[in-house]
Design a protein around this motif. Sequence first.
Motif, PDB file in Angstrom:
ATOM      1  N   GLN A 100      91.820-167.131   8.198  1.00 22.48           N
ATOM      2  CA  GLN A 100      90.560-166.390   8.213  1.00 22.48           C
ATOM      3  C   GLN A 100      90.790-164.968   8.692  1.00 22.48           C
ATOM      4  O   GLN A 100      91.795-164.668   9.333  1.00 22.48           O
ATOM      5  CB  GLN A 100      89.536-167.051   9.144  1.00 22.48           C
ATOM      6  N   MET A 101      89.821-164.092   8.402  1.00 20.16           N
ATOM      7  CA  MET A 101      89.848-162.736   8.936  1.00 20.16           C
ATOM      8  C   MET A 101      89.281-162.794  10.345  1.00 20.16           C
ATOM      9  O   MET A 101      88.100-163.092  10.543  1.00 20.16           O
ATOM     10  CB  MET A 101      89.017-161.793   8.065  1.00 20.16           C
ATOM     11  N   ARG A 102      90.122-162.508  11.338  1.00 21.46           N
ATOM     12  CA  ARG A 102      89.729-162.695  12.735  1.00 21.46           C
ATOM     13  C   ARG A 102      89.739-161.401  13.545  1.00 21.46           C
ATOM     14  O   ARG A 102      89.343-161.406  14.710  1.00 21.46           O
ATOM     15  CB  ARG A 102      90.658-163.718  13.400  1.00 21.46           C
ATOM     16  N   LYS A 103      90.189-160.292  12.969  1.00 24.26           N
ATOM     17  CA  LYS A 103      90.299-159.056  13.738  1.00 24.26           C
ATOM     18  C   LYS A 103      89.288-157.999  13.301  1.00 24.26           C
ATOM     19  O   LYS A 103      89.472-156.816  13.565  1.00 24.26           O
ATOM     20  CB  LYS A 103      91.721-158.498  13.628  1.00 24.26           C
ATOM     21  N   GLY A 104      88.246-158.417  12.647  1.00 29.94           N
ATOM     22  CA  GLY A 104      87.234-157.477  12.197  1.00 29.94           C
ATOM     23  C   GLY A 104      86.457-158.067  11.037  1.00 29.94           C
ATOM     24  O   GLY A 104      86.692-159.216  10.629  1.00 29.94           O
ATOM     25  N   THR A 105      85.520-157.302  10.511  1.00 33.27           N
ATOM     26  CA  THR A 105      84.732-157.735   9.364  1.00 33.27           C
ATOM     27  C   THR A 105      84.634-156.598   8.355  1.00 33.27           C
ATOM     28  O   THR A 105      84.774-155.413   8.710  1.00 33.27           O
ATOM     29  CB  THR A 105      83.315-158.159   9.780  1.00 33.27           C
ATOM     30  N   VAL A 106      84.380-156.958   7.107  1.00 37.57           N
ATOM     31  CA  VAL A 106      84.185-155.975   6.051  1.00 37.57           C
ATOM     32  C   VAL A 106      82.732-156.066   5.590  1.00 37.57           C
ATOM     33  O   VAL A 106      82.360-157.026   4.917  1.00 37.57           O
ATOM     34  CB  VAL A 106      85.131-156.221   4.860  1.00 37.57           C
ATOM     35  N   PRO A 107      81.882-155.099   5.939  1.00 38.28           N
ATOM     36  CA  PRO A 107      80.482-155.143   5.514  1.00 38.28           C
ATOM     37  C   PRO A 107      80.359-154.969   3.997  1.00 38.28           C
ATOM     38  O   PRO A 107      81.097-154.195   3.379  1.00 38.28           O
ATOM     39  CB  PRO A 107      79.850-153.956   6.251  1.00 38.28           C
ATOM     40  N   LEU A 108      79.411-155.695   3.420  1.00 38.81           N
ATOM     41  CA  LEU A 108      79.183-155.647   1.974  1.00 38.81           C
ATOM     42  C   LEU A 108      77.709-155.413   1.682  1.00 38.81           C
ATOM     43  O   LEU A 108      76.849-155.613   2.544  1.00 38.81           O
ATOM     44  CB  LEU A 108      79.635-156.964   1.324  1.00 38.81           C
ATOM     45  N   ARG A 109      77.443-155.009   0.438  1.00 41.21           N
ATOM     46  CA  ARG A 109      76.068-154.906  -0.048  1.00 41.21           C
ATOM     47  C   ARG A 109      75.973-155.593  -1.405  1.00 41.21           C
ATOM     48  O   ARG A 109      76.948-155.612  -2.169  1.00 41.21           O
ATOM     49  CB  ARG A 109      75.621-153.458  -0.175  1.00 41.21           C
ATOM     50  N   PHE A 110      74.800-156.113  -1.687  1.00 41.76           N
ATOM     51  CA  PHE A 110      74.547-156.772  -2.963  1.00 41.76           C
ATOM     52  C   PHE A 110      73.420-156.020  -3.664  1.00 41.76           C
ATOM     53  O   PHE A 110      72.276-156.016  -3.206  1.00 41.76           O
ATOM     54  CB  PHE A 110      74.204-158.243  -2.735  1.00 41.76           C
ATOM     55  N   VAL A 111      73.785-155.344  -4.747  1.00 39.80           N
ATOM     56  CA  VAL A 111      72.844-154.467  -5.455  1.00 39.80           C
ATOM     57  C   VAL A 111      72.570-155.029  -6.845  1.00 39.80           C
ATOM     58  O   VAL A 111      73.434-155.686  -7.444  1.00 39.80           O
ATOM     59  CB  VAL A 111      73.403-153.034  -5.558  1.00 39.80           C
ATOM     60  N   PRO A 112      71.381-154.798  -7.381  1.00 42.84           N
ATOM     61  CA  PRO A 112      71.089-155.281  -8.735  1.00 42.84           C
ATOM     62  C   PRO A 112      72.088-154.727  -9.750  1.00 42.84           C
ATOM     63  O   PRO A 112      72.511-153.567  -9.649  1.00 42.84           O
ATOM     64  CB  PRO A 112      69.676-154.750  -8.997  1.00 42.84           C
ATOM     65  N   MET A 124      70.609-167.749   0.476  1.00 44.10           N
ATOM     66  CA  MET A 124      71.503-166.786   1.126  1.00 44.10           C
ATOM     67  C   MET A 124      71.392-165.422   0.458  1.00 44.10           C
ATOM     68  O   MET A 124      71.332-164.384   1.128  1.00 44.10           O
ATOM     69  CB  MET A 124      72.946-167.297   1.080  1.00 44.10           C
ATOM     70  N   LEU A 125      71.349-165.401  -0.870  1.00 41.70           N
ATOM     71  CA  LEU A 125      71.245-164.135  -1.602  1.00 41.70           C
ATOM     72  C   LEU A 125      69.944-163.415  -1.255  1.00 41.70           C
ATOM     73  O   LEU A 125      69.934-162.184  -1.072  1.00 41.70           O
ATOM     74  CB  LEU A 125      71.328-164.405  -3.101  1.00 41.70           C
ATOM     75  N   ALA A 126      68.850-164.161  -1.147  1.00 41.17           N
ATOM     76  CA  ALA A 126      67.568-163.556  -0.788  1.00 41.17           C
ATOM     77  C   ALA A 126      67.636-162.910   0.593  1.00 41.17           C
ATOM     78  O   ALA A 126      67.058-161.837   0.825  1.00 41.17           O
ATOM     79  CB  ALA A 126      66.461-164.605  -0.837  1.00 41.17           C
ATOM     80  N   SER A 127      68.365-163.540   1.515  1.00 40.17           N
ATOM     81  CA  SER A 127      68.497-162.961   2.856  1.00 40.17           C
ATOM     82  C   SER A 127      69.372-161.720   2.845  1.00 40.17           C
ATOM     83  O   SER A 127      69.252-160.862   3.726  1.00 40.17           O
ATOM     84  CB  SER A 127      69.063-164.008   3.826  1.00 40.17           C
ATOM     85  N   TRP A 128      70.254-161.608   1.868  1.00 37.21           N
ATOM     86  CA  TRP A 128      71.157-160.461   1.781  1.00 37.21           C
ATOM     87  C   TRP A 128      70.534-159.264   1.078  1.00 37.21           C
ATOM     88  O   TRP A 128      70.856-158.123   1.389  1.00 37.21           O
ATOM     89  CB  TRP A 128      72.423-160.860   1.025  1.00 37.21           C
ATOM     90  N   THR A 129      69.684-159.495   0.097  1.00 35.20           N
ATOM     91  CA  THR A 129      69.182-158.397  -0.738  1.00 35.20           C
ATOM     92  C   THR A 129      67.907-157.776  -0.196  1.00 35.20           C
ATOM     93  O   THR A 129      67.449-156.758  -0.706  1.00 35.20           O
ATOM     94  CB  THR A 129      68.932-158.887  -2.175  1.00 35.20           C
ATOM     95  N   GLY A 130      67.335-158.391   0.849  1.00 34.92           N
ATOM     96  CA  GLY A 130      66.135-157.828   1.431  1.00 34.92           C
ATOM     97  C   GLY A 130      64.886-158.213   0.670  1.00 34.92           C
ATOM     98  O   GLY A 130      64.946-158.745  -0.438  1.00 34.92           O
ATOM     99  N   PRO A 131      63.712-157.930   1.236  1.00 33.78           N
ATOM    100  CA  PRO A 131      62.449-158.355   0.623  1.00 33.78           C
ATOM    101  C   PRO A 131      62.186-157.736  -0.742  1.00 33.78           C
ATOM    102  O   PRO A 131      61.531-158.343  -1.587  1.00 33.78           O
ATOM    103  CB  PRO A 131      61.391-157.917   1.651  1.00 33.78           C
ATOM    104  N   ASP A 132      62.688-156.518  -0.975  1.00 33.95           N
ATOM    105  CA  ASP A 132      62.449-155.882  -2.277  1.00 33.95           C
ATOM    106  C   ASP A 132      63.553-156.176  -3.283  1.00 33.95           C
ATOM    107  O   ASP A 132      63.453-155.805  -4.455  1.00 33.95           O
ATOM    108  CB  ASP A 132      62.286-154.375  -2.114  1.00 33.95           C
ATOM    109  N   GLY A 133      64.643-156.834  -2.830  1.00 32.38           N
ATOM    110  CA  GLY A 133      65.727-157.198  -3.730  1.00 32.38           C
ATOM    111  C   GLY A 133      66.520-156.036  -4.268  1.00 32.38           C
ATOM    112  O   GLY A 133      67.262-156.179  -5.257  1.00 32.38           O
ATOM    113  N   GLN A 134      66.435-154.864  -3.637  1.00 27.09           N
ATOM    114  CA  GLN A 134      67.091-153.663  -4.162  1.00 27.09           C
ATOM    115  C   GLN A 134      68.484-153.421  -3.584  1.00 27.09           C
ATOM    116  O   GLN A 134      69.146-152.460  -3.948  1.00 27.09           O
ATOM    117  CB  GLN A 134      66.211-152.440  -3.907  1.00 27.09           C
ATOM    118  N   GLY A 135      68.919-154.283  -2.673  1.00 24.12           N
ATOM    119  CA  GLY A 135      70.284-154.184  -2.180  1.00 24.12           C
ATOM    120  C   GLY A 135      70.533-153.042  -1.229  1.00 24.12           C
ATOM    121  O   GLY A 135      71.653-152.533  -1.143  1.00 24.12           O
ATOM    122  N   THR A 136      69.513-152.607  -0.511  1.00 23.39           N
ATOM    123  CA  THR A 136      69.700-151.532   0.467  1.00 23.39           C
ATOM    124  C   THR A 136      70.084-152.064   1.844  1.00 23.39           C
ATOM    125  O   THR A 136      70.219-151.306   2.787  1.00 23.39           O
ATOM    126  CB  THR A 136      68.399-150.713   0.595  1.00 23.39           C
TER     127      THR A 136
END
Length: 680
Positions: A629-641, A179-191
């Motif tokens: 659960q949160m049902r009225k929207g979402t909070v976008p996140l980023r995972f950075v090194p 899951m983390l690999a899918s979130w951080t992108g191919p370069d793992g830089q968290g963009t």
Amino acid sequence: MPSIILLAAVLYPVYLIASTLIGLYRNIKRARQSGIAYVVVPVYYLNRFWLITHRLYLPLLAKLPQKWTWWVDFCLPDFNYSYSIEIFQRVGSDTFLIVSPGGIMMHTADPGAIHQITTRRNDFPKPTAIYRSVDIYGKNVVSTEGAMWRQHRKATSPPFTEKNNHLVWAESIELANAMLASWTGPDGQGTKTVDRVMDDTMRLSLYVISRAGFGRKLQWPSEDAKADIDVNYVDESKIQNQRHDRDRGHSMSYTYAIHCLLDNILFQFLLPRWLMERLPFKTVQKANEAYVEWGNYMKEAVASKRDTLQEGEESKDQMDILSQLVKNQMNEKSKDPPLTDSEVLGNMFVLILAGHETAANSIHFSLLYLALNPQTQRAVQKDLDRIFQSRPPSEWDYDRDLPSLFGGMIGAVLAEELRLVPPVIGIPKSTWGVGDQPITLDGRQCTVPGGIYISLDTSNVHRNPKYWPTNKPTLPGGKPVHPIANLDNDLEEFRPERWLLDGEGEAQTTATADENKEMPNEALTSDGLGVNESSDTSDRFYKPPKGAYVPFSDGYRACLGRRFAQVEVLAVLAVLLQNYSVELAVDRWANNEEVIEMDEDARVELWQKAAERARDLMLHGLSVIISLQMRKGTVPLRFVPRGKEIFPDDVDQRWKDKHPDLCRKPEPIPNWRCWGWTKV
């Protein structure tokens, strides 16, 4: 004849009014005799017509003076969560009755009352009538009581052991890495921005319980995984009908079937099967297809497992839930009657329903709280460094490392997240089918009337300042977290440090003898029911009074999979945070290039915009269908090194220091209510 019809038309309303008034009078009389505080309202909360239609009336009621509509606050779904402990303070008691013509309900945020009720299971049985809706595949451990419940409990409890928790640990680590690999992108830089974190945590938890519970190994989908999209069915989720986990002869993949089933669960609860099969609406048709598809997946799994066991093949999967359910059917020497085929399916459904939603919610909300509290996140990461000493997840050990996580900062994060966002906001009990029951409230002998519904309000007792140590509020964003509740303390705020006995936010830095013992102090009853009487938190944490912290309920009806969920959440959070930091995504206000060009002051302003939106969703966007659960929207996140975070650790304090004029005193917002209220 017309005169008879006219007479009936006149007398029927008179009859309704008279019976309503008589019912209200009788219920008020019973409430007075109970010795318990009470409020009188015109609507019975559990009235199905009111539950379905109340939203139609709220706009009109909101236009009336509040002195005429105060009662609405006590008649809304989730009202106790929306108003927090203030609703009890308004009544003037930690336990009160809501009296209406249709019946009486009791709400309590009193640890003593909660402990009495959960330990006297025969006096305060589970109101099984409200759980009939979860019998869509068959009777189960959730929807039964008495002797039938004991039969289901004995059949479902054996796999929830330390042996199976080892498998949960390994599977959680593997899937968290994917899951983390899918979130951080191919370069793992968290963009890369993760728009719907909850979809992925749901997928992860489903995969964990599918493997550890039902012996089905599922692989995380690749970015280019093929999926069949139904253009006539609107579904914003990232979980789609992907082909890689769709078995032969199925129109839906395993993952998509359970997703669609749960996404449309209200149809399953409210509509009879014959009607769902005939209604022409696409959403209903999709819900019915999901019901059939997932049922077929489970039937196939049962048949396959039965064949395996009959052939005498043994493997480590024999510890899973499905194996135990099938073994129960095949055990001819057992004194207990075996579960029927429909009961096996019923238990598989409720275990996967409750099991994966609880863990997925905790992972999601823990990440969200940590993104809103960077300084706490740094303390967590510092503790992870101490525990793992730079060892990669492939070298982590269950027996050595899990106790350290459970008793460290990340364990405190989970404990605090469950305090603020428990899986359910009210544990259902009742006196249905039993008579009046004595109970001690604040040292007084009172009587709980027979035949009433009882809600043990977890979210309220978790925030009750009478039973929790408090500090001054820090006022995130320069204002109280809740508009009217706990304004003079920090119980509405996310502060995992409250669980650490030293109070400094630092976990123990040296291993102790206790730290290396087998986790987590399992203390099962000896009656074959597998009831775990051990603590919900580490022995090294603050211990609330008995009944003050009940995220997994308590007593004999406590959650079967408590340790299962804790192991999963701790392992996943550790993987995600060892080398990465979670931050609020700010794509709504600026793109990557613009953020990079900003100075620190501009970034602080940007972060506060994202934080304000996230806090508003945490206050107004959560509701209950199965779990909170949160049902009225979402909070976008980023995972950075780690070390490459965009925002400073003290970002919230910097904003408050810069804008003292925008910070307000911890005072209640006049006339605030969770419905029909608009900012002035």
